[in-house]
Motif scaffolding. Structure first.
Motif, PDB file in Angstrom:
ATOM      1  N   THR A  97      59.969  33.647  38.798  1.00  0.00           N
ATOM      2  CA  THR A  97      60.534  34.923  39.213  1.00  0.00           C
ATOM      3  C   THR A  97      59.480  36.014  39.109  1.00  0.00           C
ATOM      4  O   THR A  97      58.834  36.164  38.079  1.00  0.00           O
ATOM      5  N   PHE A  98      59.302  36.774  40.180  1.00  0.00           N
ATOM      6  CA  PHE A  98      58.351  37.870  40.154  1.00  0.00           C
ATOM      7  C   PHE A  98      59.123  39.175  40.082  1.00  0.00           C
ATOM      8  O   PHE A  98      59.698  39.629  41.058  1.00  0.00           O
ATOM      9  N   SER A  99      59.122  39.784  38.904  1.00  0.00           N
ATOM     10  CA  SER A  99      59.739  41.090  38.752  1.00  0.00           C
ATOM     11  C   SER A  99      58.725  42.166  39.132  1.00  0.00           C
ATOM     12  O   SER A  99      57.542  41.892  39.322  1.00  0.00           O
ATOM     13  N   LEU A 100      59.191  43.385  39.223  1.00  0.00           N
ATOM     14  CA  LEU A 100      58.303  44.482  39.575  1.00  0.00           C
ATOM     15  C   LEU A 100      57.234  44.682  38.503  1.00  0.00           C
ATOM     16  O   LEU A 100      56.081  45.000  38.812  1.00  0.00           O
ATOM     17  N   GLY A 101      57.579  44.468  37.251  1.00  0.00           N
ATOM     18  CA  GLY A 101      56.609  44.588  36.171  1.00  0.00           C
ATOM     19  C   GLY A 101      55.524  43.531  36.248  1.00  0.00           C
ATOM     20  O   GLY A 101      54.345  43.813  36.013  1.00  0.00           O
ATOM     21  N   ARG A 102      55.916  42.318  36.572  1.00  0.00           N
ATOM     22  CA  ARG A 102      54.925  41.245  36.713  1.00  0.00           C
ATOM     23  C   ARG A 102      53.978  41.515  37.868  1.00  0.00           C
ATOM     24  O   ARG A 102      52.772  41.312  37.752  1.00  0.00           O
ATOM     25  N   VAL A 103      54.511  41.980  38.971  1.00  0.00           N
ATOM     26  CA  VAL A 103      53.677  42.264  40.128  1.00  0.00           C
ATOM     27  C   VAL A 103      52.732  43.424  39.829  1.00  0.00           C
ATOM     28  O   VAL A 103      51.525  43.355  40.118  1.00  0.00           O
ATOM     29  N   GLY A 104      53.254  44.480  39.220  1.00  0.00           N
ATOM     30  CA  GLY A 104      52.426  45.643  38.901  1.00  0.00           C
ATOM     31  C   GLY A 104      51.314  45.323  37.925  1.00  0.00           C
ATOM     32  O   GLY A 104      50.171  45.743  38.099  1.00  0.00           O
ATOM     33  N   SER A 105      51.636  44.549  36.892  1.00  0.00           N
ATOM     34  CA  SER A 105      50.599  44.207  35.923  1.00  0.00           C
ATOM     35  C   SER A 105      49.588  43.226  36.509  1.00  0.00           C
ATOM     36  O   SER A 105      48.394  43.304  36.199  1.00  0.00           O
ATOM     37  N   SER A 106      50.035  42.328  37.370  1.00  0.00           N
ATOM     38  CA  SER A 106      49.100  41.401  38.016  1.00  0.00           C
ATOM     39  C   SER A 106      48.152  42.134  38.952  1.00  0.00           C
ATOM     40  O   SER A 106      46.942  41.868  38.959  1.00  0.00           O
ATOM     41  N   VAL A 107      48.679  43.071  39.719  1.00  0.00           N
ATOM     42  CA  VAL A 107      47.829  43.861  40.615  1.00  0.00           C
ATOM     43  C   VAL A 107      46.839  44.688  39.800  1.00  0.00           C
ATOM     44  O   VAL A 107      45.653  44.770  40.139  1.00  0.00           O
ATOM     45  N   GLY A 108      47.310  45.274  38.701  1.00  0.00           N
ATOM     46  CA  GLY A 108      46.416  46.048  37.843  1.00  0.00           C
ATOM     47  C   GLY A 108      45.306  45.203  37.243  1.00  0.00           C
ATOM     48  O   GLY A 108      44.156  45.626  37.166  1.00  0.00           O
ATOM     49  N   ALA A 109      45.653  43.990  36.809  1.00  0.00           N
ATOM     50  CA  ALA A 109      44.646  43.107  36.228  1.00  0.00           C
ATOM     51  C   ALA A 109      43.622  42.664  37.272  1.00  0.00           C
ATOM     52  O   ALA A 109      42.427  42.594  36.985  1.00  0.00           O
ATOM     53  N   VAL A 110      44.071  42.381  38.483  1.00  0.00           N
ATOM     54  CA  VAL A 110      43.146  41.962  39.543  1.00  0.00           C
ATOM     55  C   VAL A 110      42.229  43.117  39.950  1.00  0.00           C
ATOM     56  O   VAL A 110      41.019  42.927  40.129  1.00  0.00           O
ATOM     57  N   ILE A 111      42.783  44.318  40.055  1.00  0.00           N
ATOM     58  CA  ILE A 111      41.953  45.479  40.386  1.00  0.00           C
ATOM     59  C   ILE A 111      40.927  45.722  39.285  1.00  0.00           C
ATOM     60  O   ILE A 111      39.759  46.013  39.551  1.00  0.00           O
ATOM     61  N   GLY A 112      41.347  45.578  38.038  1.00  0.00           N
ATOM     62  CA  GLY A 112      40.415  45.731  36.933  1.00  0.00           C
ATOM     63  C   GLY A 112      39.328  44.676  36.943  1.00  0.00           C
ATOM     64  O   GLY A 112      38.164  44.963  36.647  1.00  0.00           O
ATOM     65  N   LEU A 113      39.696  43.451  37.273  1.00  0.00           N
ATOM     66  CA  LEU A 113      38.707  42.372  37.343  1.00  0.00           C
ATOM     67  C   LEU A 113      37.696  42.629  38.461  1.00  0.00           C
ATOM     68  O   LEU A 113      36.498  42.403  38.281  1.00  0.00           O
ATOM     69  N   VAL A 114      38.157  43.138  39.583  1.00  0.00           N
ATOM     70  CA  VAL A 114      37.245  43.507  40.668  1.00  0.00           C
ATOM     71  C   VAL A 114      36.310  44.622  40.198  1.00  0.00           C
ATOM     72  O   VAL A 114      35.109  44.606  40.486  1.00  0.00           O
ATOM     73  N   GLY A 115      36.844  45.571  39.442  1.00  0.00           N
ATOM     74  CA  GLY A 115      36.011  46.636  38.894  1.00  0.00           C
ATOM     75  C   GLY A 115      34.952  46.119  37.939  1.00  0.00           C
ATOM     76  O   GLY A 115      33.815  46.593  37.947  1.00  0.00           O
ATOM     77  N   VAL A 116      35.314  45.135  37.110  1.00  0.00           N
ATOM     78  CA  VAL A 116      34.340  44.537  36.192  1.00  0.00           C
ATOM     79  C   VAL A 116      33.236  43.840  36.982  1.00  0.00           C
ATOM     80  O   VAL A 116      32.049  43.961  36.655  1.00  0.00           O
ATOM     81  N   ILE A 117      33.592  43.123  38.025  1.00  0.00           N
ATOM     82  CA  ILE A 117      32.602  42.425  38.841  1.00  0.00           C
ATOM     83  C   ILE A 117      31.667  43.422  39.532  1.00  0.00           C
ATOM     84  O   ILE A 117      30.447  43.244  39.544  1.00  0.00           O
ATOM     85  N   ILE A 118      32.225  44.491  40.079  1.00  0.00           N
ATOM     86  CA  ILE A 118      31.401  45.505  40.740  1.00  0.00           C
ATOM     87  C   ILE A 118      30.461  46.161  39.727  1.00  0.00           C
ATOM     88  O   ILE A 118      29.269  46.367  40.008  1.00  0.00           O
ATOM     89  N   ALA A 119      30.978  46.489  38.553  1.00  0.00           N
ATOM     90  CA  ALA A 119      30.144  47.126  37.528  1.00  0.00           C
ATOM     91  C   ALA A 119      29.059  46.182  37.039  1.00  0.00           C
ATOM     92  O   ALA A 119      27.923  46.602  36.805  1.00  0.00           O
ATOM     93  N   TRP A 120      29.393  44.921  36.885  1.00  0.00           N
ATOM     94  CA  TRP A 120      28.395  43.943  36.437  1.00  0.00           C
ATOM     95  C   TRP A 120      27.264  43.823  37.457  1.00  0.00           C
ATOM     96  O   TRP A 120      26.102  43.774  37.093  1.00  0.00           O
ATOM     97  N   ARG A 121      27.635  43.794  38.718  1.00  0.00           N
ATOM     98  CA  ARG A 121      26.606  43.708  39.761  1.00  0.00           C
ATOM     99  C   ARG A 121      25.779  44.986  39.825  1.00  0.00           C
ATOM    100  O   ARG A 121      24.585  44.947  40.092  1.00  0.00           O
ATOM    101  N   ALA A 122      26.413  46.125  39.562  1.00  0.00           N
ATOM    102  CA  ALA A 122      25.669  47.384  39.544  1.00  0.00           C
ATOM    103  C   ALA A 122      24.726  47.443  38.350  1.00  0.00           C
ATOM    104  O   ALA A 122      23.655  48.049  38.431  1.00  0.00           O
ATOM    105  N   LEU A 123      25.100  46.820  37.246  1.00  0.00           N
ATOM    106  CA  LEU A 123      24.222  46.798  36.079  1.00  0.00           C
ATOM    107  C   LEU A 123      23.038  45.867  36.262  1.00  0.00           C
ATOM    108  O   LEU A 123      21.940  46.140  35.781  1.00  0.00           O
ATOM    109  N   THR A 124      23.251  44.761  36.948  1.00  0.00           N
ATOM    110  CA  THR A 124      22.164  43.807  37.097  1.00  0.00           C
ATOM    111  C   THR A 124      21.132  44.256  38.124  1.00  0.00           C
ATOM    112  O   THR A 124      19.962  43.941  37.991  1.00  0.00           O
TER     113      THR A 124
END
Length: 111
Positions: free
Chosen positions: A13-40
């Protein structure tokens, strides 16, 4: 089943909370990848500002889900994912800030 028992959401079951937190985690992970590449490769990868923006968006989504979750962990409200989104968003923001300060320092050195 008695009506006074609390029902946890099923795994599928995908509740609104699960979807919102999953989207937030994926956006954050993309941000970590972008920042890591910018640091290297700071000279060729100007990605510090998008990483900071993605980290802040992840922090906001994670905080919103954590503040509005009705139950605890394991109830299907997305509270566990909200905590993950908060941690990953904080990491993306910190790494993006480090990449931004490093890029600004390199720009001052080169003129």
């Amino acid at each position: 089943m008695a009506t006074d028992q609390l029902l946890a959401a099923s795994v599928y079951t995908f509740s609104l909370g699960r979807v919102g937190s999953s989207v937030g985690a994926v956006i954050g992970l993309v941000g970590v990848i972008i920042a890591w590449r910018a640091l290297t490769r700071p000279a060729r990868r100007p990605g510090a500002v998008p990483a900071i923006v993605a980290g802040v968006v992840s922090l906001v989504l994670g905080g919103l889900v954590a503040a509005t979750a009705g139950g605890g962990l394991g109830t299907g409200n997305g509270l566990g994912g909200a905590y993950v989104a908060l941690v990953v968003g904080l990491l993306a923001t910190a790494l993006g800030g480090r990449a931004l300060s490093r890029a600004r320092a390199a720009a001052r050195r080169t003129g």
